[in-house]
Design a protein around this motif. Structure first.
Motif, PDB file in Angstrom:
ATOM      1  N   ALA A   1      -3.001 -14.502   8.531  1.00 23.38           N
ATOM      2  CA  ALA A   1      -3.204 -14.433   9.978  1.00 23.38           C
ATOM      3  C   ALA A   1      -3.333 -12.986  10.444  1.00 23.38           C
ATOM      4  N   GLU A   2      -2.480 -12.114   9.936  1.00 28.25           N
ATOM      5  CA  GLU A   2      -2.564 -10.707  10.329  1.00 28.25           C
ATOM      6  C   GLU A   2      -3.856 -10.076   9.843  1.00 28.25           C
ATOM      7  N   LEU A   3      -4.236 -10.376   8.607  1.00 30.70           N
ATOM      8  CA  LEU A   3      -5.490  -9.835   8.083  1.00 30.70           C
ATOM      9  C   LEU A   3      -6.674 -10.327   8.916  1.00 30.70           C
ATOM     10  N   ALA A   4      -6.671 -11.607   9.281  1.00 34.37           N
ATOM     11  CA  ALA A   4      -7.755 -12.157  10.087  1.00 34.37           C
ATOM     12  C   ALA A   4      -7.842 -11.471  11.437  1.00 34.37           C
TER      13      ALA A   4
ATOM     14  N   VAL B   1      -5.243  -0.633   4.929  1.00 34.93           N
ATOM     15  CA  VAL B   1      -4.027  -1.103   5.583  1.00 34.93           C
ATOM     16  C   VAL B   1      -3.597  -2.390   4.903  1.00 34.93           C
ATOM     17  N   GLU B   2      -2.307  -2.545   4.676  1.00 33.74           N
ATOM     18  CA  GLU B   2      -1.793  -3.772   4.068  1.00 33.74           C
ATOM     19  C   GLU B   2      -1.312  -4.735   5.148  1.00 33.74           C
ATOM     20  N   ALA B   3      -1.789  -5.980   5.094  1.00 34.12           N
ATOM     21  CA  ALA B   3      -1.338  -7.030   6.005  1.00 34.12           C
ATOM     22  C   ALA B   3      -0.276  -7.878   5.315  1.00 34.12           C
ATOM     23  N   ALA B   4       0.616  -8.440   6.117  1.00 32.41           N
ATOM     24  CA  ALA B   4       1.697  -9.263   5.572  1.00 32.41           C
ATOM     25  C   ALA B   4       1.310 -10.725   5.442  1.00 32.41           C
TER      26      ALA B   4
ATOM     27  N   LEU C   1     -10.580  -1.043   6.106  1.00 24.39           N
ATOM     28  CA  LEU C   1     -10.255  -2.146   5.198  1.00 24.39           C
ATOM     29  C   LEU C   1      -8.808  -2.573   5.360  1.00 24.39           C
ATOM     30  N   THR C   2      -8.608  -3.883   5.455  1.00 25.21           N
ATOM     31  CA  THR C   2      -7.271  -4.476   5.428  1.00 25.21           C
ATOM     32  C   THR C   2      -7.193  -5.401   4.230  1.00 25.21           C
ATOM     33  N   THR C   3      -6.108  -5.312   3.488  1.00 26.40           N
ATOM     34  CA  THR C   3      -5.912  -6.208   2.348  1.00 26.40           C
ATOM     35  C   THR C   3      -4.515  -6.785   2.416  1.00 26.40           C
ATOM     36  N   MET C   4      -4.189  -7.645   1.460  1.00 23.67           N
ATOM     37  CA  MET C   4      -2.908  -8.336   1.481  1.00 23.67           C
ATOM     38  C   MET C   4      -2.064  -7.989   0.273  1.00 23.67           C
TER      39      MET C   4
ATOM     40  N   ILE D   1      -9.261 -10.329   0.387  1.00 19.82           N
ATOM     41  CA  ILE D   1      -8.198 -11.111  -0.247  1.00 19.82           C
ATOM     42  C   ILE D   1      -8.606 -11.403  -1.689  1.00 19.82           C
ATOM     43  N   GLY D   2      -7.773 -10.968  -2.638  1.00 16.57           N
ATOM     44  CA  GLY D   2      -8.036 -11.220  -4.054  1.00 16.57           C
ATOM     45  C   GLY D   2      -8.296  -9.956  -4.828  1.00 16.57           C
ATOM     46  N   LEU D   3      -7.224  -9.229  -5.139  1.00 23.46           N
ATOM     47  CA  LEU D   3      -7.358  -7.925  -5.799  1.00 23.46           C
ATOM     48  C   LEU D   3      -7.133  -8.046  -7.303  1.00 23.46           C
ATOM     49  N   GLY D   4      -7.906  -8.940  -7.920  1.00 24.21           N
ATOM     50  CA  GLY D   4      -7.814  -9.125  -9.360  1.00 24.21           C
ATOM     51  C   GLY D   4      -8.723  -8.176 -10.108  1.00 24.21           C
ATOM     52  N   LEU D   5      -9.196  -8.609 -11.279  1.00 20.00           N
ATOM     53  CA  LEU D   5      -9.987  -7.737 -12.145  1.00 20.00           C
ATOM     54  C   LEU D   5     -11.247  -7.239 -11.450  1.00 20.00           C
TER      55      LEU D   5
END
Length: 302
Positions: free
Chosen positions: A60-63, A54-57, A34-37, A14-18
């Motif tokens: 809770a889904e990512l967890a 995989v992208e989670a919505a 890997l799952t991200t949001m 979680i946190g796809l910044g710089l």
């Protein structure tokens, strides 16, 4: 892509910044599931999905899909919001999971979150970062880790996908304590460089001449070189660390010093240098732009 054991942990990020984008890229490219949001900036999400993530919505889904969750967000306020509450990680991760905070966070908050997660059978580690987005993309960041010995041994392989230098500092919270000390030193350099450049200009010494003396001498270092690329070359992206984040970390340092009973004279002076820039509207500018604000404070027009 590296071969990762079938028994390896599944990873959430979680946190796809710089910094986070490059870190997550290295995790998935080196063989971890890997799952991200989703993110308001779709570019990093789409890039990672294209590489096999995989992208989670939701959190809770990512967890539910993850054994180890990385957080790479602004600071403790954001971390606490992701961990706590009915939709947070604490409510949805299974016992035996690990949360790793790579943000620059307040160690007091880190220790409290670690205790709350531990009570639910979830381990916590702080693994803040050093270096820049360039090294994040290349997989050569530095990280300073606070974790129990067994937790550190478990997470070290995945940390190694994006870090070239990994130092186990101590227990939970010690990574963030070390990060604040690290940033105090580097941001202290930045405050000195900024004031020295403005003073040099006032007494008729150009930035180029100053650089000819410092570069290659005992006062030279990697931070100096990226800092000066904005002044000498106009490179706004040489060191993508915002003045707002710098000021935040220096406030955390002040709180840590207060908690230790330390008279933090130099730390407060450095904090105030960045506070001047924030008050003048510079929150989104980067650290190497600090000389512009010191110049304006002294009647300049930069």
């Amino acid at each position: 892509m590296s071969d990762v054991s079938r028994t390896a942990d599944t990873i959430g990020f979680i946190g796809l910044g710089l910094m986070g984008h490059g870190m997550a890229k290295n995790i998935v490219e080196k063989g971890y599931a890997l799952t991200t949001m989703g993110h308001r900036n779709r570019t990093p999400v789409d890039d990672l999905v294209g590489r096999g993530a995989v992208e989670a919505a939701s959190v809770a889904e990512l967890a539910g899909r993850s054994d180890v969750v990385f957080l790479c967000v602004t600071g403790s306020t954001e971390v606490e919001a992701l961990v706590r509450g009915p939709d947070g990680l604490l409510a949805h991760l299974k016992a035996g999971s690990v949360v790793i905070d790579c943000s620059s966070s307040d160690p007091t908050s880190t220790v409290k979150l670690g205790a709350e997660l531990k009570a639910a059978g979830i381990d916590y580690a702080d693994a803040p970062l050093s270096r820049t987005p360039k090294e994040a993309w290349e997989g050569t960041l530095d990280t300073m880790v606070g974790a129990e010995e067994a937790v550190f041994a478990r997470i070290a392989p995945v940390l190694g996908t994006w870090a070239g230098k990994i130092v186990h500092i101590g227990g939970v919270g010690d990574g963030h304590r070390m990060k604040l000390l690290n940033n105090f030193i580097s941001l202290g350099y930045g405050a000195i460089y900024a004031e020295a450049l403005v003073l040099a200009d006032r007494v008729g010494i150009s930035a180029d001449r100053l650089d000819q003396v410092i570069r290659g001498g005992r006062m030279d270092c990697g931070f100096y070189q990226t800092f000066m690329r904005y002044t000498l070359e106009g490179d706004r992206d040489a060191h993508k660390f915002s003045l707002a984040n710098a000021f935040k970390d220096l406030r955390y340092l002040e709180a840590m010093a207060d908690g230790a009973g330390l008279v933090n004279v130099v730390g407060n002076a450095v904090k105030n240098s960045y506070g001047v820039a924030i008050a003048a509207g510079g929150a989104k500018d980067y650290v190497p732009m600090l000389p512009d604000y010191i110049d304006r404070l002294n009647g300049g027009t930069k």
